[in-house]
Design a protein around this motif. Structure first.
Motif, PDB file in Angstrom:
ATOM      1  N   SER A   1       0.841  -1.035  -0.060  1.00 29.30           N
ATOM      2  CA  SER A   1       0.003   0.056  -0.049  1.00 29.30           C
ATOM      3  C   SER A   1       0.870   1.385   0.016  1.00 29.30           C
ATOM      4  CB  SER A   1      -0.909   0.136   1.239  1.00 29.30           C
ATOM      5  OG  SER A   1      -1.544   1.131   1.379  1.00 29.30           O
ATOM      6  N   GLN A   2       0.472   2.298  -0.483  1.00 28.16           N
ATOM      7  CA  GLN A   2       0.951   3.727  -0.329  1.00 28.16           C
ATOM      8  C   GLN A   2      -0.126   4.746   0.262  1.00 28.16           C
ATOM      9  OE1 GLN A   2       1.842   4.611  -4.496  1.00 28.16           O
ATOM     10  NE2 GLN A   2       3.979   4.349  -4.219  1.00 28.16           N
ATOM     11  N   MET A   3       0.569   5.300   1.254  1.00 25.54           N
ATOM     12  CA  MET A   3      -0.264   6.302   1.925  1.00 25.54           C
ATOM     13  C   MET A   3       0.217   7.755   1.975  1.00 25.54           C
ATOM     14  SD  MET A   3      -1.073   4.491   5.437  1.00 25.54           S
ATOM     15  CE  MET A   3       0.592   4.307   6.219  1.00 25.54           C
ATOM     16  N   LYS A   4      -0.349   8.682   1.842  1.00 24.94           N
ATOM     17  CA  LYS A   4       0.074   9.960   1.989  1.00 24.94           C
ATOM     18  C   LYS A   4      -0.584  10.862   3.186  1.00 24.94           C
ATOM     19  CE  LYS A   4       0.967  10.562  -2.914  1.00 24.94           C
ATOM     20  NZ  LYS A   4       2.283  10.525  -3.055  1.00 24.94           N
ATOM     21  N   MET A   5       0.147  11.309   3.920  1.00 18.58           N
ATOM     22  CA  MET A   5      -0.250  12.352   5.027  1.00 18.58           C
ATOM     23  C   MET A   5       0.321  13.891   4.917  1.00 18.58           C
ATOM     24  SD  MET A   5      -0.080   9.356   8.119  1.00 18.58           S
ATOM     25  CE  MET A   5      -0.937  10.465   9.325  1.00 18.58           C
ATOM     26  N   VAL A   6      -0.466  14.476   5.445  1.00 19.71           N
ATOM     27  CA  VAL A   6      -0.174  16.015   5.415  1.00 19.71           C
ATOM     28  C   VAL A   6      -0.387  16.569   6.632  1.00 19.71           C
ATOM     29  CG1 VAL A   6      -0.485  18.465   4.410  1.00 19.71           C
ATOM     30  CG2 VAL A   6      -0.898  16.180   3.007  1.00 19.71           C
ATOM     31  N   ARG A   7       0.765  17.204   7.289  1.00 16.79           N
ATOM     32  CA  ARG A   7       0.834  17.884   8.524  1.00 16.79           C
ATOM     33  C   ARG A   7       1.678  19.240   8.428  1.00 16.79           C
ATOM     34  NH1 ARG A   7       5.252  15.049   8.218  1.00 16.79           N
ATOM     35  NH2 ARG A   7       7.295  15.862   9.222  1.00 16.79           N
TER      36      ARG A   7
ATOM     37  N   ASP B   1       5.177  10.469   2.317  1.00 17.16           N
ATOM     38  CA  ASP B   1       4.601   9.562   1.690  1.00 17.16           C
ATOM     39  C   ASP B   1       5.244   8.137   2.327  1.00 17.16           C
ATOM     40  OD1 ASP B   1       3.523  10.583  -0.783  1.00 17.16           O
ATOM     41  OD2 ASP B   1       5.458  11.373  -1.433  1.00 17.16           O
ATOM     42  N   TYR B   2       4.540   7.216   2.466  1.00 14.12           N
ATOM     43  CA  TYR B   2       4.771   5.880   3.084  1.00 14.12           C
ATOM     44  C   TYR B   2       4.521   4.898   2.194  1.00 14.12           C
ATOM     45  CZ  TYR B   2       4.052   8.485   7.351  1.00 14.12           C
ATOM     46  OH  TYR B   2       4.556   9.235   8.459  1.00 14.12           O
ATOM     47  N   SER B   3       5.522   3.902   1.804  1.00 17.35           N
ATOM     48  CA  SER B   3       5.347   2.538   0.990  1.00 17.35           C
ATOM     49  C   SER B   3       5.394   1.458   2.193  1.00 17.35           C
ATOM     50  CB  SER B   3       6.347   2.411  -0.012  1.00 17.35           C
ATOM     51  OG  SER B   3       6.247   3.594  -0.834  1.00 17.35           O
ATOM     52  N   VAL B   4       4.137   0.771   2.148  1.00 21.59           N
ATOM     53  CA  VAL B   4       3.803  -0.319   3.248  1.00 21.59           C
ATOM     54  C   VAL B   4       3.826  -1.512   2.918  1.00 21.59           C
ATOM     55  CG1 VAL B   4       2.841  -0.724   5.313  1.00 21.59           C
ATOM     56  CG2 VAL B   4       3.062   1.758   4.672  1.00 21.59           C
ATOM     57  N   LYS B   5       4.242  -2.526   3.475  1.00 22.65           N
ATOM     58  CA  LYS B   5       3.938  -3.811   3.211  1.00 22.65           C
ATOM     59  C   LYS B   5       3.309  -4.603   4.491  1.00 22.65           C
ATOM     60  CE  LYS B   5       6.166  -8.579   2.944  1.00 22.65           C
ATOM     61  NZ  LYS B   5       7.283  -9.261   3.126  1.00 22.65           N
ATOM     62  N   TYR B   6       2.032  -5.182   4.141  1.00 29.77           N
ATOM     63  CA  TYR B   6       1.364  -5.764   5.024  1.00 29.77           C
ATOM     64  C   TYR B   6       1.275  -7.246   5.176  1.00 29.77           C
ATOM     65  CZ  TYR B   6      -0.700  -1.143   5.714  1.00 29.77           C
ATOM     66  OH  TYR B   6      -0.938   0.202   5.987  1.00 29.77           O
ATOM     67  N   ASP B   7       1.737  -8.017   6.288  1.00 27.62           N
ATOM     68  CA  ASP B   7       1.801  -9.482   6.377  1.00 27.62           C
ATOM     69  C   ASP B   7       0.482  -9.829   7.261  1.00 27.62           C
ATOM     70  OD1 ASP B   7       4.046 -10.209   4.842  1.00 27.62           O
ATOM     71  OD2 ASP B   7       5.188  -9.501   6.644  1.00 27.62           O
ATOM     72  N   ASP B   8      -0.623 -10.246   6.359  1.00 28.62           N
ATOM     73  CA  ASP B   8      -1.939 -10.405   7.153  1.00 28.62           C
ATOM     74  C   ASP B   8      -2.240 -11.887   7.558  1.00 28.62           C
ATOM     75  OD1 ASP B   8      -2.473  -7.614   7.046  1.00 28.62           O
ATOM     76  OD2 ASP B   8      -3.357  -7.931   5.014  1.00 28.62           O
ATOM     77  N   THR B   9      -3.061 -12.124   8.345  1.00 30.47           N
ATOM     78  CA  THR B   9      -3.708 -13.345   8.642  1.00 30.47           C
ATOM     79  C   THR B   9      -5.282 -13.204   8.788  1.00 30.47           C
ATOM     80  OG1 THR B   9      -1.697 -14.150   9.973  1.00 30.47           O
ATOM     81  CG2 THR B   9      -4.070 -15.255  10.358  1.00 30.47           C
ATOM     82  N   TYR B  10      -5.889 -13.969   8.126  1.00 27.05           N
ATOM     83  CA  TYR B  10      -7.397 -13.604   7.744  1.00 27.05           C
ATOM     84  C   TYR B  10      -8.178 -14.784   8.368  1.00 27.05           C
ATOM     85  CZ  TYR B  10      -5.336 -10.615   3.896  1.00 27.05           C
ATOM     86  OH  TYR B  10      -4.870  -9.554   3.371  1.00 27.05           O
ATOM     87  N   VAL B  11      -9.198 -14.445   8.766  1.00 29.91           N
ATOM     88  CA  VAL B  11     -10.311 -15.615   9.187  1.00 29.91           C
ATOM     89  C   VAL B  11     -11.685 -15.050   8.576  1.00 29.91           C
ATOM     90  CG1 VAL B  11     -11.026 -14.220  11.234  1.00 29.91           C
ATOM     91  CG2 VAL B  11     -11.274 -16.781  11.219  1.00 29.91           C
ATOM     92  N   ARG B  12     -12.402 -16.300   8.196  1.00 29.23           N
ATOM     93  CA  ARG B  12     -13.619 -16.192   7.669  1.00 29.23           C
ATOM     94  C   ARG B  12     -14.655 -16.538   8.651  1.00 29.23           C
ATOM     95  NH1 ARG B  12     -14.264 -19.459   2.211  1.00 29.23           N
ATOM     96  NH2 ARG B  12     -13.852 -21.111   3.416  1.00 29.23           N
ATOM     97  N   GLN B  13     -15.450 -15.467   8.787  1.00 26.98           N
ATOM     98  CA  GLN B  13     -16.689 -15.693   9.562  1.00 26.98           C
ATOM     99  C   GLN B  13     -17.948 -15.108   9.045  1.00 26.98           C
ATOM    100  OE1 GLN B  13     -15.644 -12.775  13.032  1.00 26.98           O
ATOM    101  NE2 GLN B  13     -14.090 -14.419  13.892  1.00 26.98           N
ATOM    102  N   ASN B  14     -18.914 -15.924   9.191  1.00 31.74           N
ATOM    103  CA  ASN B  14     -20.286 -15.459   8.229  1.00 31.74           C
ATOM    104  C   ASN B  14     -20.227 -15.113   6.934  1.00 31.74           C
ATOM    105  OD1 ASN B  14     -21.665 -15.761  11.075  1.00 31.74           O
ATOM    106  ND2 ASN B  14     -21.032 -13.745  11.444  1.00 31.74           N
ATOM    107  N   GLY B  15     -19.268 -16.037   6.345  1.00 34.35           N
ATOM    108  CA  GLY B  15     -19.353 -16.019   4.880  1.00 34.35           C
ATOM    109  C   GLY B  15     -18.370 -14.567   4.433  1.00 34.35           C
ATOM    110  N   ALA B  16     -17.781 -13.869   5.546  1.00 36.11           N
ATOM    111  CA  ALA B  16     -16.748 -12.649   4.941  1.00 36.11           C
ATOM    112  C   ALA B  16     -15.455 -12.795   5.587  1.00 36.11           C
ATOM    113  CB  ALA B  16     -17.287 -11.497   5.562  1.00 36.11           C
TER     114      ALA B  16
END
Length: 65
Positions: free
Chosen positions: A14-20, A30-45
């Protein structure tokens, strides 16, 4: 993505931009980010159960204008 029944793991980039305001000037970061995710399926989602964030590139500059 690797799926095993109602759980899965995957990588998202992902890329994010924040202004301050800094010293009366607007600064954009500007941020370039890598996410390592674990997912779970609940109620079909699919939901994110765990997320590890790795900030690969962070670049800040003053906005002109």
């Amino acid at each position: 993505m690797k799926v095993d029944g109602d759980t899965a793991t995957g990588v998202v980039y992902s890329q994010m931009k924040m202004v301050r305001e800094e010293d009366g000037k607007e600064v954009i970061t500007d941020y370039s980010v890598k996410y390592d995710d674990t997912y779970v399926r609940q109620n079909g989602a699919w939901l994110i159960k765990e997320r590890a964030s790795h900030y690969i590139i962070i670049e800040a500059r003053t906005l002109q204008g």
